[in-house]
Design a protein around this motif. Structure first.
Motif, PDB file in Angstrom:
ATOM      1  N   HIS A  17       0.815  -1.193   0.000  1.00  0.00           N
ATOM      2  CA  HIS A  17       0.000   0.000   0.000  1.00  0.00           C
ATOM      3  C   HIS A  17       0.861   1.260   0.000  1.00  0.00           C
ATOM      4  CE1 HIS A  17      -3.607   2.261   0.608  1.00  0.00           C
ATOM      5  NE2 HIS A  17      -2.989   2.946   1.550  1.00  0.00           N
ATOM      6  N   MET A  18       1.852   1.304   0.884  1.00  0.00           N
ATOM      7  CA  MET A  18       2.721   2.466   0.983  1.00  0.00           C
ATOM      8  C   MET A  18       3.507   2.674  -0.307  1.00  0.00           C
ATOM      9  SD  MET A  18       2.422   3.822   3.948  1.00  0.00           S
ATOM     10  CE  MET A  18       3.927   4.774   4.162  1.00  0.00           C
ATOM     11  N   ARG A  32       3.042   1.420  -3.248  1.00  0.00           N
ATOM     12  CA  ARG A  32       2.270   1.594  -4.470  1.00  0.00           C
ATOM     13  C   ARG A  32       1.834   3.047  -4.628  1.00  0.00           C
ATOM     14  NH1 ARG A  32      -2.231  -2.612  -5.335  1.00  0.00           N
ATOM     15  NH2 ARG A  32      -2.950  -1.711  -3.375  1.00  0.00           N
ATOM     16  N   THR A  33       1.426   3.650  -3.523  1.00  0.00           N
ATOM     17  CA  THR A  33       1.041   5.063  -3.572  1.00  0.00           C
ATOM     18  C   THR A  33       2.213   5.869  -4.131  1.00  0.00           C
ATOM     19  OG1 THR A  33      -0.106   4.571  -1.533  1.00  0.00           O
ATOM     20  CG2 THR A  33       0.006   6.872  -2.176  1.00  0.00           C
ATOM     21  N   TYR A  35       2.855   4.942  -7.895  1.00  0.00           N
ATOM     22  CA  TYR A  35       1.831   5.542  -8.750  1.00  0.00           C
ATOM     23  C   TYR A  35       2.158   7.007  -9.007  1.00  0.00           C
ATOM     24  CZ  TYR A  35      -1.518   1.640  -8.783  1.00  0.00           C
ATOM     25  OH  TYR A  35      -2.138   0.453  -8.998  1.00  0.00           O
ATOM     26  N   SER A  36       2.684   7.687  -7.981  1.00  0.00           N
ATOM     27  CA  SER A  36       2.983   9.102  -8.156  1.00  0.00           C
ATOM     28  C   SER A  36       4.169   9.286  -9.103  1.00  0.00           C
ATOM     29  CB  SER A  36       3.269   9.756  -6.801  1.00  0.00           C
ATOM     30  OG  SER A  36       4.527   9.326  -6.323  1.00  0.00           O
TER      31      SER A  36
END
Lengths: 437, 1100
Positions: free
Chosen positions: A44-45, A47-48, A51-52
């Protein structure tokens, strides 16, 4: 004899700030949680973050999940790598029906040419194909973004890889620089057969300024901090589990710790000291290892300069950020992947933004539920790893101009070598103590 | 339309069957020819049940299917891409020879083919051969003109007129016996032929026999019954006849007469076959052909290859109600996972799963979701039809998956579902069968006939071919694939189904894995190659190999050979055990002990087959006692066996059993030589399968002659074989002990310490393996020279050291070369029995390892003592103590109370949802209970024990589990094994945990104790009492080292389970109690919490 005030050497000071809080698990308990949550938190961490980064990496390629893959369509997927390994030892081997007659040679590396990588997110898994992503350099647990497409065979043909890269760094403090030294040492292994007590005593004497002429003492006075990165003692594990210990065994158990305490007391009397637990120390096994209990150090723990820290350990000295481990993370990478030297492993973890990607898969760790403490959220200035075979160092530069000093600290008991780092310019040299005449 | 699938009266649109199978006649007034059948019939062969009893009207079914398919147009197009390759023009124009590998042969009753057989009329049996061409086309070949027949011996003095009179009488009796009037002629014709019975040595080469040809295969039985009981013939009086070859299944008869062996290639030449006017099957190539026109290729060269069959592996999931095992009347089928592989390919080309309700996509898998269960079932049917698999495999599909699907469809009222076979209009039927065989025991099973498709249930194959402690898919795959399978409890399955698309996806992944494992096992164990080769070698259809025992294979070979020799095989009356038993193989007295000198093992290579060959033992060489007196055969022409029988030597009459054996062994030699040459892995697989099949077949010939309720028992042969075997073992012993003596010039006296059926263990007294090998070879050559060929004594291996416990129980290191040993070999030391807990297995294995490999007996003894001490001190991992038993019926149905059934009952009272139900395996441990409690009252669920700290009963484990196997091992080694191991100081300290939920604990007050000395401490924050203060470092080290070990274990266990389930981001659900780490994982979790609490006490 009168003391010449001018010649009294004043030890330099530095501002210390501990950042170990994230590695502490005091309040957490085992309640039946499993490891899926730590993977989830990690994914989760990262990937955020990934993605950016994607828009500037591949502006026109769509992003999708493993499930959303469509055959032949190019896209970007983000997930956790899983390396399928033929030779990976498992606990089930204990139950294998045929116990081989000849004892197996313990392997140092479990790689096999058939190993392959799989990318997984919450939605599913896909086997990775193509020669771009080499299974030899990646391990289970790394989160990456991949550009490619699904082939007819159902594999994902990787065309490009994006790793998280170095995190952003606090600006390196430049003002009023003067030489200040930090001594990094690991693998004292007091109590082991290879340990030479005199060697460490010489080091202690050097640090505390009891050795050499004034010039040398002057240098010693510029040492502002000592870090002991794991494996300070070696306790015979075999005898710990016996029910009733003979008094001889008892002393074998407690002697090394007493000796360590005496030596540490000498250092702590002079300057601040951080001690981290390592794989052989009387500490827990799983990462993050919790600080060595103060009851082990009745002498040195009386000083407020003595700090028992976690492993991994993170702190700031004069706003210079240090991050380090006692070596388990790199040792594990070495078993499950390949690199030209240890520093390359160290650098990889930095670029993956994760101290120990192989946790929990092959490296034990606490089953965290809501976070992954091993993520490197802020780029350190110094990143050290203890208990390595030899001293290696390198300066790494990140894409945003981050500068990181990577250090492999050798085992002291085998090399007699400690590493000295200059806070002014992050330059390093070694201190080696020979005792043979 | 009626949903009944049985006993549907044939409609007028269809050729009506001429006779009813004998089973259905039970409803009619008992006809005179009904013979009582023995209750235990091994492979009773004359059940020629004809197959078209469940046909439904042609147009009716077609319209049903058409309607359905229109409704599911989308699905149809999805499936269409997997259809078989289209036929080439040469096939369409029938200008090409059709060469195909046949997999299944059956027959139906139909009208005689007008064009092929213009002079016949009325119903006849039509053989159907299903197969696949090299291009992958499916073939259905209707073979016409082959007629059922059998023989009787012709009474002396019977002329052509008598025969025609006899024919009339027989025809009349047949008409009376059958109620079906549509057959124009029951007994088609009776021919006078010259044959000879296989039984007993006879001097004349042939006798007159009557070959009776009947209209339909089922009439053979009827006719045989009439003749058995006797028939009134004018001028001859009432006479009963011994029938010959009257109990052979029709399809097998056809195969024998046309030289067709199971799984071989058959060719129908162009011009000799005709496409059927209206296809009755779904095969791509369907044609009619005369049986005489077919070319059967023997499996050699190009024809030893395999066609690209389609193998479907599938698994279903059902949502059971809480606390019940799924039942088709109540519980829906929620998922069906399918994998289709082409024979010879390593990866499946179709993977899909059909789910009830939505399911998230799975990479590489075609997920088809449906809203109603009916649609799921029908989609599967369409899938089967479109994919057209030749072989259907799975795990326990015959007993569970297939019957469940069919019964479920019946419960839902979907009459069009069970049309899964290759024949149009035909429904799949479920029949209860009992399979019983000496070798495999009695098994209840269900038989699901899917016409034209071979079913291969891996579960049955495993039970047949491998001795394992458990046959769950999990433990079988752990054993052969070294993989643990995730096991989802059926109570969780319903929860997953009732969740969302994600949870159903989770289930689908699990279901797919269950479908994939049978395929992997099939590949790994080369079942296809081995079974096809076995069918080729023995000449029976592949489907017989799983559904029938050994003897049909021998019978098939015997019949083929007899046909060549013009011999006929009598249909012996089922003699039961009247013939008595005979003395079995000999076992020389075992001189138990631990031998620390090399023991050479001399083995007879294929002893029993060799004896039969050497002494020409056969049905046709046996001389009856009466003939021995009458014929006055010269002694140089006969062998008198040690059991007192007389057989002629091969110069008078060569036996056909020896001939079969010679061919089998020669073929095996050839296959082994070819195997050495062969490079191509697929070719190697075929050859290896063949040599194995040949070996097994050769060995089963002896058993065939000894099977008293078999097809053609002949105890004279089998008892002669064993008597020779005994003689040879004794002879070998004597020769060894006479020759290898100090007097004879050897360094030591040779000594035979043990001998079993076909091997003799000799201690030559020499200290090294090399010398023992040398002497072993010498002895083997020397002794072989004294035997008649081909009996041969071979030297194979040396055991060193060797622990001989008693007869059929030993262990030793196995050496075939003097440099290093090959393995540790054990026999009869049953460490893998299911009712033993893992502790026993580990202990025995470890002890043997220490004794044999490390050669350290004191260490082994110490190890045993430590383990016993650990057990008594409650330090043994609970998972090692778990005993598992299958719950076959509910508790009340057991005659005696059993530990596992009682526990299941108790667990049901606690929580009906997760309690084990019939069919589950129940794991339990034995706990401490009130004195005098019965063992069955002391069983407890291991998880319950873990959670509540219930003390286990170490004494039970010591006495009932570990003591016997241990004493067995140690008795030959130690003087006072029992005293030394089971009593002594290590058994004196015991520790019992206090249960957290027992009555007394409610009154107890918890107080902190000093970690060092357990003294109570009043200070609530303290860790140590004042006396232990100085030992802080040491005590802390201990606590922390326990935590550290547990943490390491915890990590390994839980990541392993993640590995098995194949996902990092999802929680582990598996509750496989078969998995060795299941309890350890639970325990580690619990222990970890406790250890962490202890450690936290130090942070003051």
């Amino acid at each position: 004899m009168e003391i010449d005030p001018a010649s009294t050497l004043q030890r330099k000071q530095s501002a210390y700030h501990s950042l170990d809080e994230t590695f502490e698990i005091q309040k957490e308990v085992y309640r039946g949680q499993q490891y899926s949550q730590i993977y989830f938190a990690r994914l989760h961490m990262l990937r955020t973050l990934l993605y950016s980064l994607v828009p500037s990496w591949k502006p026109h390629v769509p992003v999708c999940t493993v499930l959303g893959l469509e055959g032949g369509k190019e896209c970007i997927i983000v997930g956790t790598l899983y390396k399928h390994m033929k030779l990976k030892p498992t606990i089930l081997d204990e139950y294998s029906k045929e116990r081989s007659a000849a004892p197996l040679v313990k392997r140092h590396n479990f790689m096999h040419p058939d190993d392959h990588l799989v990318l997984e997110d919450e939605s599913g898994r896909v086997k990775l194909g193509g020669s771009l992503l080499s299974p030899t350099s990646y391990v289970t647990g790394v989160v990456v973004a991949l550009h490619g497409k699904e082939t007819d065979a159902g594999d994902f043909l990787v065309q490009d890889v994006l790793e998280a890269g170095l995190p952003s760094q606090l600006e390196f403090p430049l003002k009023s620089r003067e030489d200040k030294y930090v001594v990094l040492v690991s693998g004292l292994s007091i109590g082991s057969s290879t340990c030479n007590p005199l060697q460490f005593q010489l080091l202690v004497d050097h640090i505390t300024g009891h050795l050499g002429d004034e010039q040398e003492q002057g240098i010693a006075a510029e040492i502002v901090h000592v870090v002991i990165a794991g494996n300070s003692v070696e306790i015979p594990h075999g005898i710990l589990n016996r029910q009733n210990l003979a008094s001889k065994d008892l002393s074998r158990l407690s002697e090394p710790i007493k000796e360590l305490d005496i030596l540490l007391t000498q250092i702590a009397a002079g300057l601040p000291l951080d001690i981290m637990p390592g794989p052989n120390d009387p500490a827990n096994f799983a990462l993050p290892q919790q600080p060595l209990n103060r009851c082990l150090f009745p002498g040195s723990s009386a000083y407020n300069t003595f700090r028992s820290c976690t492993n991994p350990h993170c702190f700031e000295l004069d706003n210079i950020r240090f991050l380090g481990t006692s070596g388990q993370n790199i040792e594990d990478l070495e078993k499950y992947s390949e690199a030209k030297n240890k520093l390359e492993f160290v650098e990889r973890t930095l670029r993956w933004r994760h101290l120990a990607p192989t946790t929990p898969n092959t490296l034990g760790c606490y089953p965290f539920t809501d976070r992954d403490p091993f993520l490197i959220e802020s780029c350190p200035h110094v990143y050290f790893v203890g208990n390595q075979d030899e001293y290696e160092t390198q300066l790494v530069e990140g894409s945003e101009g981050q500068l990181v000093r990577l250090i492999c600290i050798p085992k002291f008991c085998e090399t007699g070598t400690a590493v000295v780092l200059n806070l002014r310019n992050l330059e390093c040299h070694t201190l080696t103590f020979g005792t043979s005449v | 339309m009626s949903t009944s699938t049985r006993k549907r009266p044939p409609t007028s649109q269809h050729p009506s069957p001429a006779a009813h199978p004998s089973k259905q006649q039970a409803t009619a007034p008992p006809p005179p020819q009904q013979t009582p059948k023995p209750p235990l019939e091994e492979e009773f062969l004359d059940e020629d049940v004809y197959l078209d009893e469940t046909l439904i009207p042609y147009d009716d079914e077609e319209s049903v299917i058409l309607r359905d398919i229109e409704e599911r147009q989308g699905l149809a197009s999805r499936l269409a891409k997997w259809a078989r390759p289209p036929l080439s023009d040469a096939y369409v124009s029938q200008s090409k020879n059709v060469v195909y590998q046949q997999l299944e042969i059956d027959y139906v009753i139909g009208e005689c083919h007008r064009e092929l057989l213009p002079d016949r009329f009325g119903p006849a049996a039509i053989i159907r051969i299903f197969g696949v061409t090299r291009e992958g086309h499916s073939v259905c070949c209707n073979v016409h003109g082959f007629e059922p027949y059998f023989y009787i011996s012709c009474p002396p003095g019977m002329g052509p007129d008598d025969i025609s009179r006899f024919h009339q009488v027989l025809e009349g009796r047949m008409r009376d016996a059958s109620r079906n009037g549509r057959v124009p002629k029951y007994v088609r014709r009776i021919e006078l032929v010259q044959k000879r019975s296989i039984m007993y040595y006879q001097q004349q080469t042939s006798h007159p026999f009557l070959k009776i040809v009947v209209a339909l295969p089922t009439m053979v039985t009827t006719c045989r019954g009439i003749l058995d009981r006797g028939i009134q013939i004018d001028g001859l009086g009432t006479k009963s006849f011994m029938t010959y070859e009257s109990n052979i299944l029709f399809a097998l008869r056809f195969m024998i007469d046309c030289n067709v062996v199971g799984g071989n290639w058959i060719e129908a030449p162009a011009g000799k076959y005709r496409r059927t006017a209206k296809n009755l099957s779904y095969c791509q190539l369907e044609f009619d052909c005369l049986y005489s026109e077919l070319i059967s290729h023997s499996p050699e060269g190009e024809f030893s290859k395999m066609a690209p069959f389609r193998i479907l592996s599938f698994d279903i999931e059902c949502a059971g109600r809480k606390g019940h095992f799924p039942e088709p009347i109540h519980d829906p089928v929620i998922q069906v996972a399918n994998l289709v592989t082409l024979q010879g390919e390593s990866q499946p080309f179709v993977r899909n799963v059909m789910t009830l309700k939505s399911c998230s996509p799975i990479v590489g898998v075609d997920v088809m979701s449906f809203d109603v269960e009916r649609e799921v079932l029908l989609a599967w049917r369409d899938f089967i039809r479109e994919i057209d698999p030749d072989i259907i495999i799975g795990y326990n599909i015959c007993k569970f998956d297939l019957p469940y699907l069919i019964e479920r469809a019946e419960a839902l009222g979907i009459p069009e579902f069970p049309m899964l076979g290759r024949v149009r209009n035909s429904r799949v039927r479920v029949r209860d069968t009992t399979f019983s065989s000496r070798q495999y025991g009695i098994r209840e099973s269900k038989e699901v006939t899917i016409e034209g498709r071979v079913q291969f249930d891996l579960f049955q194959a495993m039970q047949r071919d491998h001795k394992l402690s458990s046959y769950s898919l999990n433990s079988v795959s752990a054993h052969f694939l070294s993989e643990q399978k995730e096991d989802v409890h059926h109570s969780i399955i319903s929860d997953l189904q009732n969740g969302n698309a994600e949870t159903r996806r989770r289930l689908a992944v699990y279901c797919l894995k269950d479908a994939y494992l049978p395929q992997r096992l099939l590949d790994k164990l080369m079942f296809i190659y081995n079974y096809v080769e076995m069918a080729r070698v023995t000449g029976v259809p592949i489907s017989f190999l799983l559904s029938r025992g050994q003897s049909i294979k021998v019978l098939s070979q015997l019949l083929r050979k007899a046909k060549q020799k013009n011999l006929v095989i009598p249909n012996m009356k089922q003699a039961g055990s009247e013939q008595g038993t005979f003395e079995g193989a000999t076992v020389l007295e075992a001189r138990a002990g631990f031998y620390e000198k090399p023991i050479a093992t001399l083995d007879f290579a294929s002893l029993y087959p060799s004896i039969m060959m050497a002494y020409n033992l056969c049905y046709c060489t046996l001389v009856t006692p009466e003939d021995v007196r009458k014929l006055n055969l010269p002694p140089e022409c006969v062998n008198r066996t040690p059991s007192g029988e007389t057989f002629v030597k091969s110069n008078l009459q060569k036996g056909i059993l020896p001939e079969i054996l010679e061919e089998l062994l020669a073929a095996r030699k050839r296959a082994k030589a070819d195997l050495k040459e062969a490079k191509d892995p697929l070719e190697r697989a075929v050859l290896d399968g063949r040599q194995l099949a040949l070996k097994i077949s050769a060995n089963s010939v002896y058993g065939f002659t000894g099977a008293t309720i078999g097809q053609l028992p002949c105890l004279e042969i089998s008892s002669s074989v064993t008597s020779y075997g005994r003689q040879m073992i004794e002879h070998t012993k004597k020769l060894v002990e006479d020759k290898f003596t100090v007097l004879g010039g050897y360094e030591h006296n040779g000594e035979v310490i043990y001998g079993d059926t076909d091997s003799v263990m000799v201690q030559f007294g020499v200290p090294t393996v090399e010398e023992a090998m040398k002497l072993g070879r010498e002895a083997a050559d020397y002794i072989s020279g004294t035997f008649i060929k081909p009996i041969k004594l071979e030297f194979e291996k040396v055991y060193y050291p060797y622990l001989l416990i008693s007869k059929k129980r030993y262990a030793g290191l196995y050496w075939t070369s003097p440099e290093k040993f090959d393995k540790m070999d054990t026999k009869g030391i049953e460490t893998v029995r299911r009712d033993n807990c893992l502790l026993v297995k580990n202990l025995v294995t470890e002890c043997l390892h220490k004794i044999l490999i490390d050669r350290d007996i004191p260490e082994a003894v110490q190890y045993v003592k430590n383990t016993i001490s650990d057990l008594l001190m409650n330090r043994v991992d609970l998972s090692l103590l778990v005993i598992t038993k299958g719950l076959t019926k509910s508790g009340d149905d057991y005659d005696v109370k059993t530990a596992h059934a009682e526990l299941a009952e108790r667990m049901r009272k606690r929580d009906a949802a997760t309690a084990p139900t019939v069919g589950d395996r129940v794991p339990y441990v034995i706990i401490k209970a009130a004195k005098g409690a019965k063992a069955y009252e002391r069983s407890e669920d291991p998880i319950y024990v873990l959670e509540n700290n219930i003390p286990i009963d170490p004494q039970y484990y010591l006495e009932n589990q570990i003591s016997k196997p241990l004493l067995r091992i140690f008795e030959p080694i130690l003087k006072n094994a029992s005293k030394e191991l089971l009593q002594g100081s290590h058994t004196r300290s015991i520790s019992i945990s206090t249960p957290s939920n027992s009555g007394i604990m409610k009154f107890a007050k918890k107080q902190l104790t000093c970690i060092g000395c357990k003294a109570l401490i009043s200070n609530t924050n303290g860790t140590l009492c004042s006396h232990c203060k100085g030992r802080e470092a040491e005590l802390y080290c201990r606590t922390v080292s326990q935590v550290s070990e547990l943490e390491e274990l915890f990590g390994k266990l839980w990541t392993q389970c993640q590995e098995c389930q194949g996902s990092l981001h999802q929680d582990v659900l598996c509750t496989s109690r078969d998995c060795p780490i299941f309890y350890r994982r639970k325990k580690a979790q619990k222990d970890m919490a406790e250890a962490k609490r202890q450690l936290d006490r130090w942070n003051f």
